[in-house]
Design an enzyme around this catalytic site. Structure first.
Site, mmCIF file in Angstrom:
data_model
loop_
_atom_site.group_PDB
_atom_site.id
_atom_site.type_symbol
_atom_site.label_atom_id
_atom_site.label_comp_id
_atom_site.label_asym_id
_atom_site.label_seq_id
_atom_site.Cartn_x
_atom_site.Cartn_y
_atom_site.Cartn_z
ATOM 1 N N ASN A 9 0.875 -1.173 0.000
ATOM 2 C CA ASN A 9 0.000 0.000 0.000
ATOM 3 C C ASN A 9 0.910 1.220 0.000
ATOM 4 O O ASN A 9 1.510 1.545 1.012
ATOM 5 C CB ASN A 9 -0.895 -0.039 1.245
ATOM 6 C CG ASN A 9 -1.685 1.242 1.410
ATOM 7 O OD1 ASN A 9 -1.787 2.045 0.490
ATOM 8 N ND2 ASN A 9 -2.253 1.430 2.602
ATOM 9 N N HIS A 97 -9.504 1.438 4.805
ATOM 10 C CA HIS A 97 -8.225 1.589 5.508
ATOM 11 C C HIS A 97 -8.411 2.531 6.710
ATOM 12 O O HIS A 97 -9.174 3.491 6.639
ATOM 13 C CB HIS A 97 -7.163 2.150 4.559
ATOM 14 C CG HIS A 97 -5.786 2.087 5.137
ATOM 15 N ND1 HIS A 97 -5.323 3.029 6.028
ATOM 16 C CD2 HIS A 97 -4.799 1.177 4.995
ATOM 17 C CE1 HIS A 97 -4.099 2.710 6.392
ATOM 18 N NE2 HIS A 97 -3.745 1.586 5.779
ATOM 19 N N GLU A 99 -6.697 4.858 7.844
ATOM 20 C CA GLU A 99 -6.430 6.277 7.587
ATOM 21 C C GLU A 99 -7.661 6.949 6.974
ATOM 22 O O GLU A 99 -7.961 8.095 7.257
ATOM 23 C CB GLU A 99 -5.188 6.424 6.689
ATOM 24 C CG GLU A 99 -3.920 6.160 7.491
ATOM 25 C CD GLU A 99 -2.745 5.628 6.694
ATOM 26 O OE1 GLU A 99 -2.752 5.704 5.446
ATOM 27 O OE2 GLU A 99 -1.801 5.109 7.328
ATOM 28 N N GLU A 169 -5.541 -4.869 10.392
ATOM 29 C CA GLU A 169 -4.499 -3.868 10.600
ATOM 30 C C GLU A 169 -4.749 -3.130 11.910
ATOM 31 O O GLU A 169 -5.515 -2.163 11.939
ATOM 32 C CB GLU A 169 -4.510 -2.857 9.447
ATOM 33 C CG GLU A 169 -4.192 -3.466 8.095
ATOM 34 C CD GLU A 169 -3.578 -2.436 7.154
ATOM 35 O OE1 GLU A 169 -2.482 -2.694 6.645
ATOM 36 O OE2 GLU A 169 -4.170 -1.367 6.969
ATOM 37 N N GLY A 175 2.547 2.154 10.675
ATOM 38 C CA GLY A 175 3.515 3.240 10.552
ATOM 39 C C GLY A 175 4.231 3.579 11.846
ATOM 40 O O GLY A 175 4.898 4.604 11.941
ATOM 41 N N SER A 215 3.376 -2.251 10.173
ATOM 42 C CA SER A 215 4.824 -2.358 10.341
ATOM 43 C C SER A 215 5.398 -3.724 9.946
ATOM 44 O O SER A 215 6.349 -4.215 10.568
ATOM 45 C CB SER A 215 5.228 -1.989 11.773
ATOM 46 O OG SER A 215 4.851 -0.652 12.060
HETATM 47 P P1 PGA Z 1 2.889 0.190 7.500
HETATM 48 O O1 PGA Z 1 1.434 0.467 6.840
HETATM 49 O O2 PGA Z 1 3.372 -1.128 6.942
HETATM 50 O O3 PGA Z 1 3.728 1.351 7.045
HETATM 51 O O4 PGA Z 1 2.692 0.125 8.961
HETATM 52 C C1 PGA Z 1 0.491 -0.553 6.655
HETATM 53 C C2 PGA Z 1 -0.781 -0.022 6.089
HETATM 54 O O5 PGA Z 1 -1.186 1.101 6.468
HETATM 55 O O6 PGA Z 1 -1.446 -0.672 5.263
#
Ligand code: PGA
Length: 257
Positions: A9, A97, A99, A169, A175, A215
């Site tokens: 992603n 997602h 976010e 997730e 992140g 992560s």
């Molecule tokens: P990350 O993001 O691997 O940077 O933690 C994962 C995601 O948001 O799908």
């Protein structure tokens, strides 16, 4: 045996030049290895979807969208519809997602509408679910995950395992460099698979890929893939570097030997 999905992603990273360079860096290696049951997916920003499809056309990589509009068509400046994605020949889109949920106020109901539009247009949603740190600390992880599944998949028919993928997730792991342990992730993946079994049937529950995200990187992906209900990763940061992305595909291949 279920597929292992190594999905990148890319969020709002990479410009045209970066995208071209990445494709060039992975195309030759991916043309030559037999990936068997490993499915590589990459989700760039909208402007680069068609370009990436072309650049990676003779590799097994599936190019995916990161999101889709909750509307079918109309005066929605800046939005991209499921029909538009489908007209490019895309097969997958991430939806829900964290976010988008946090920064764009996407409720389970909105995620459900997006998911239905994707499916109506023959795209396969990669549906993200996950709890925040506060919810985990309050021991609400299971409740939150079930609410998200029940909300996003309310009255959604699934006929075969290719119709959907689910990505667990945990928001606190995205992140942050703080990955869930294999055991922590497995526990939730099991909850999701059991929910699929009760809501659909055993055969579907057995076959639908459940990815872990948060992560994931070359250092920890083997431990995650060793868990019985973890079928791959939805990977942000570590998927931005071609060498790390290829490394994770190779680790996935090794894990299934
Ligand atoms: P990350 O993001 O691997 O940077 O933690 C994962 C995601 O948001 O799908």
């Amino acid at each position: 045996m279920r597929k292992i999905v190594i999905a990148g992603n890319w969020k709002m990273y990479k410009d045209l030049e970066d995208v071209r360079a990445f494709c060039k860096a992975i195309a030759s290696s991916l043309k030559t290895i037999d990936l068997g049951k490993i499915l590589p997916i990459l989700a760039p920003a909208y402007p680069f979807l068609a370009l990436m499809q072309r650049e990676l056309s003779d590799t097994p990589v599936q190019v995916a969208a990161q999101d889709v509009s909750a509307h079918a068509e109309g005066a929605f400046t800046g939005e991209v519809s499921a029909a538009m994605l489908s007209s490019l020949g895309l097969e997958y889109s991430i939806v829900g997602h964290s976010e988008r949920r946090a920064m764009h106020n996407e409720s389970n109901e909105i995620v459900r509408e997006k998911l239905l539009l994707l499916m109506d247009n023959s795209l396969r949603p990669i549906l993200c679910v996950g709890e925040t740190l506060e919810q985990r600390d309050a021991d609400d992880t299971k409740k939150v995950i079930l609410e998200q599944l029940n909300g996003c998949l309310r009255n959604v028919s699934l006929y075969n395992a290719d119709d959907i993928m689910i990505a667990y997730e945990p928001v606190w792991a995205i992140g942050t460099g703080r990955t869930a342990t294999g055991e922590q992730a497995q526990e939730v993946h099991r909850i999701i698979r059991t929910w699929l079994m009760h809501s659909y049937n055993e055969a579907l529950a057995d076959e639908i890929p459940i990815l872990y995200g948060g992560s994931v990187k070359p250092d920890n992906i083997a431990g995650l893939l060793a868990m019985p209900d973890i079928d791959g990763g939805l990977i942000g940061g570590a998927s931005l570097k071609a060498d790390q992305y290829l490394q994770m595909i190779n680790i996935a291949l090794e894990s299934r030997k």
